[in-house]
Design an enzyme around this catalytic site. Structure first.
Site, mmCIF file in Angstrom:
data_model
loop_
_atom_site.group_PDB
_atom_site.id
_atom_site.type_symbol
_atom_site.label_atom_id
_atom_site.label_comp_id
_atom_site.label_asym_id
_atom_site.label_seq_id
_atom_site.Cartn_x
_atom_site.Cartn_y
_atom_site.Cartn_z
ATOM 1 N N GLY A 34 11.602 -10.797 13.573
ATOM 2 C CA GLY A 34 11.977 -9.866 13.066
ATOM 3 C C GLY A 34 11.208 -8.448 13.605
ATOM 4 O O GLY A 34 11.674 -7.586 13.773
ATOM 5 N N LEU A 37 0.785 -1.148 -0.113
ATOM 6 C CA LEU A 37 0.028 0.052 0.132
ATOM 7 C C LEU A 37 0.830 1.339 0.050
ATOM 8 O O LEU A 37 0.251 2.376 -0.033
ATOM 9 C CB LEU A 37 -0.963 0.081 1.140
ATOM 10 C CG LEU A 37 -2.289 -0.907 1.426
ATOM 11 C CD1 LEU A 37 -2.694 -0.967 2.659
ATOM 12 C CD2 LEU A 37 -3.016 -0.970 -0.028
ATOM 13 N N PRO A 61 10.958 -20.851 23.076
ATOM 14 C CA PRO A 61 10.958 -20.061 24.261
ATOM 15 C C PRO A 61 12.166 -19.159 23.953
ATOM 16 O O PRO A 61 12.611 -18.152 24.504
ATOM 17 C CB PRO A 61 11.088 -20.623 25.331
ATOM 18 C CG PRO A 61 9.862 -21.857 24.848
ATOM 19 C CD PRO A 61 10.206 -22.231 23.345
ATOM 20 N N GLY A 73 -2.899 -3.093 12.068
ATOM 21 C CA GLY A 73 -1.760 -2.342 11.730
ATOM 22 C C GLY A 73 -1.776 -1.599 10.635
ATOM 23 O O GLY A 73 -0.751 -1.017 10.398
ATOM 24 N N ARG A 105 6.638 -19.540 20.358
ATOM 25 C CA ARG A 105 6.433 -20.867 20.272
ATOM 26 C C ARG A 105 7.810 -21.712 20.727
ATOM 27 O O ARG A 105 7.967 -22.559 21.283
ATOM 28 C CB ARG A 105 6.059 -21.311 18.698
ATOM 29 C CG ARG A 105 5.972 -22.755 18.701
ATOM 30 C CD ARG A 105 5.456 -23.218 17.244
ATOM 31 N NE ARG A 105 6.228 -22.492 16.170
ATOM 32 C CZ ARG A 105 6.048 -22.618 14.838
ATOM 33 N NH1 ARG A 105 5.033 -23.011 14.404
ATOM 34 N NH2 ARG A 105 7.170 -22.275 14.087
ATOM 35 N N LYS A 109 14.868 -6.645 5.000
ATOM 36 C CA LYS A 109 15.123 -5.564 5.898
ATOM 37 C C LYS A 109 16.434 -5.841 6.607
ATOM 38 O O LYS A 109 17.170 -4.845 6.741
ATOM 39 C CB LYS A 109 13.885 -5.651 6.914
ATOM 40 C CG LYS A 109 12.484 -5.183 6.301
ATOM 41 C CD LYS A 109 11.377 -4.664 7.656
ATOM 42 C CE LYS A 109 10.410 -4.092 7.209
ATOM 43 N NZ LYS A 109 9.417 -3.857 8.241
ATOM 44 N N LEU A 117 -0.014 -6.421 14.338
ATOM 45 C CA LEU A 117 0.946 -5.525 13.352
ATOM 46 C C LEU A 117 0.403 -5.751 11.700
ATOM 47 O O LEU A 117 0.798 -4.724 11.108
ATOM 48 C CB LEU A 117 2.389 -6.042 13.651
ATOM 49 C CG LEU A 117 2.899 -5.950 14.865
ATOM 50 C CD1 LEU A 117 4.409 -6.315 14.946
ATOM 51 C CD2 LEU A 117 2.718 -4.575 15.539
ATOM 52 N N TYR A 152 -2.526 -6.073 8.720
ATOM 53 C CA TYR A 152 -3.868 -5.230 8.653
ATOM 54 C C TYR A 152 -4.751 -6.084 7.545
ATOM 55 O O TYR A 152 -4.312 -7.044 6.769
ATOM 56 C CB TYR A 152 -3.661 -3.956 7.948
ATOM 57 C CG TYR A 152 -2.751 -3.918 6.750
ATOM 58 C CD1 TYR A 152 -3.535 -4.072 5.295
ATOM 59 C CD2 TYR A 152 -1.406 -3.647 6.793
ATOM 60 C CE1 TYR A 152 -2.774 -3.930 4.491
ATOM 61 C CE2 TYR A 152 -0.692 -3.447 5.610
ATOM 62 C CZ TYR A 152 -1.315 -3.752 4.127
ATOM 63 O OH TYR A 152 -0.671 -3.649 3.255
#
EC number: 1.1.1.25
Length: 272
Positions: free
Chosen positions: A130, A15, A154, A239, A152, A65, A215, A217
Site C-alpha cells: 500500500g 508524531l 513479483p 521519511g 519479494r 487507510k 519512507l 523514519y
C-alpha cells in the site's frame, strides 16, 4: 474549539500531534488534536463517534487507510489511484472527503527540501504494498525516465505496474529480475525495517550520485540507509520530511493556510 485527530492502531507513536501543535503556534490557529486508537474491527464506528462529537478532520494511519477510502463520499485523484486515504475532511454538508497526500509529501520532501530532481531520472521502488501504491501517482507526475518496482512476490509488482502503465514508463518484477544498472533514486517502501532488516538487494544499484530514501523514519529506516551508505550513495534520507510535508498539505486542506515546514522538520530532527 474545533477538534481534529489522528486515527490508527497503534497510534501512540504518531508524531502528527507534535507536528500539528507546531503548525498551530506558527499560524495562530487554535484547535484540539487528539490521538484515537480505533479497534481493528471498529474503525467506521470510531470515525462516526468522532464526527458526531464535532470532529472536523482526521489523519489516517495504519491499518485503516483502505477502509477510510471506502468510507468517504468523495475522494481526490491521488486517493482514487491509491485506493487509500491518508486524511479525511468532514464537510459542512455532512459528507466525508478523502485525500491521499503521501506521494505529495514524498515529492515535496525530495524536490523542495533535498533538491533532488525526479524529472527524467530512473527510480527504483523496493516493495509493492500500500505504501508504494500511495506514492506512484505523484512520482509519475514528476515525469521520471522510468520507475521499476521490485518485490519479494513479483506478481504484486507486476500488478502495480499494470495499474499505472498508462501514466508513464513503469515495470515490476522480483529481485532476481533486477537489471544490473545504477538508479538515480532508490525508495525503500517495505516494513522490514521494523524487524531490523532490509530486502535482499544486489550490489551495483547505487551510483556515486544516487539518492536513497526510506519512507520510514528514525530507527526503522536505519537498516536500509546503512546499506545505502555502504553502497556509496551520495544522498541518504529517511521519511521524516515526507511526514511533515504530508501534514502541511493536510493542514492546508483543513485551514487554507500552508505552514512553513522547515522549522518543524529541524525541531523533530533535534529531538528524535
Amino acid at each position: 474549539m474545533d477538534k481534529y485527530a489522528v486515527i490508527g492502531n497503534p497510534v501512540e507513536h504518531s508524531l502528527s500531534p507534535v507536528i500539528f501543535q507546531a503548525f498551530e503556534k506558527q499560524t495562530n490557529h487554535s484547535f484540539d488534536y487528539l490521538k484515537i486508537k480505533a479497534p481493528v474491527n471498529g474503525f467506521a464506528a470510531a470515525v462516526k463517534k468522532f464526527h458526531d462529537e464535532g470532529g472536523k478532520g482526521a489523519n489516517i494511519t495504519l491499518p485503516f487507510k483502505e477502509e477510510a477510502y471506502q468510507l468517504a463520499d468523495k475522494r481526490c485523484q491521488e486517493a482514487n489511484e491509491a485506493h487509500a486515504a491518508s486524511a479525511l475532511q468532514f464537510r459542512e454538508d455532512g459528507t466525508i472527503y478523502a485525500v491521499n497526500y503521501d506521494g505529495l509529501g514524498l515529492v515535496q520532501d525530495l524536490t523542495r527540501n533535498h533538491n533532488i530532481t525526479l524529472t527524467q531520472k530512473s527510480i527504483l521502488i523496493v516493495g509493492a504494498g500500500g505504501a508504494t501504491r500511495g506514492i506512484l501517482g505523484p512520482l509519475l507526475n514528476a515525469a521520471p525516465e522510468k520507475i521499476v518496482i521490485v518485490n519479494r512476490t513479483p506478481s504484486k509488482a507486476h500488478a502495480l505496474a499494470k495499474i499505472f502503465h498508462l501514466r508513464g514508463e513503469i515495470q515490476g518484477g522480483g529481485f532476481d529480475e533486477l537489471e544490473p544498472m545504477r538508479y538515480d533514486v532508490i525508495i525503500h517502501a517495505t516494513s522490514l525495517g521494523h524487524q531490523g532488516k532490509f530486502p535482499p538487494l544486489p550490489d551495483g544499484l547505487v551510483g556515486s550520485q544516487s539518492c536513497c530514501y526510506d519512507l520510514s523514519y528514525g530507527k526503522i529506516a536505519s537498516p536500509f540507509l546503512q546499506w545505502a551508505k555502504d553502497q556509496g550513495a551520495k544522498y541518504n534520507f529517511d521519511g521524516l520530511g515526507m511526514l511533515v510535508e504530508h501534514n502541511a498539505a493536510v493542514f492546508y486542506l483543513w485551514f487554507g493556510i500552508y505552514p512553513d515546514t522547515n522549522p518543524v522538520i529541524e525541531m523533530l530532527q533535534a529531538h528524535l
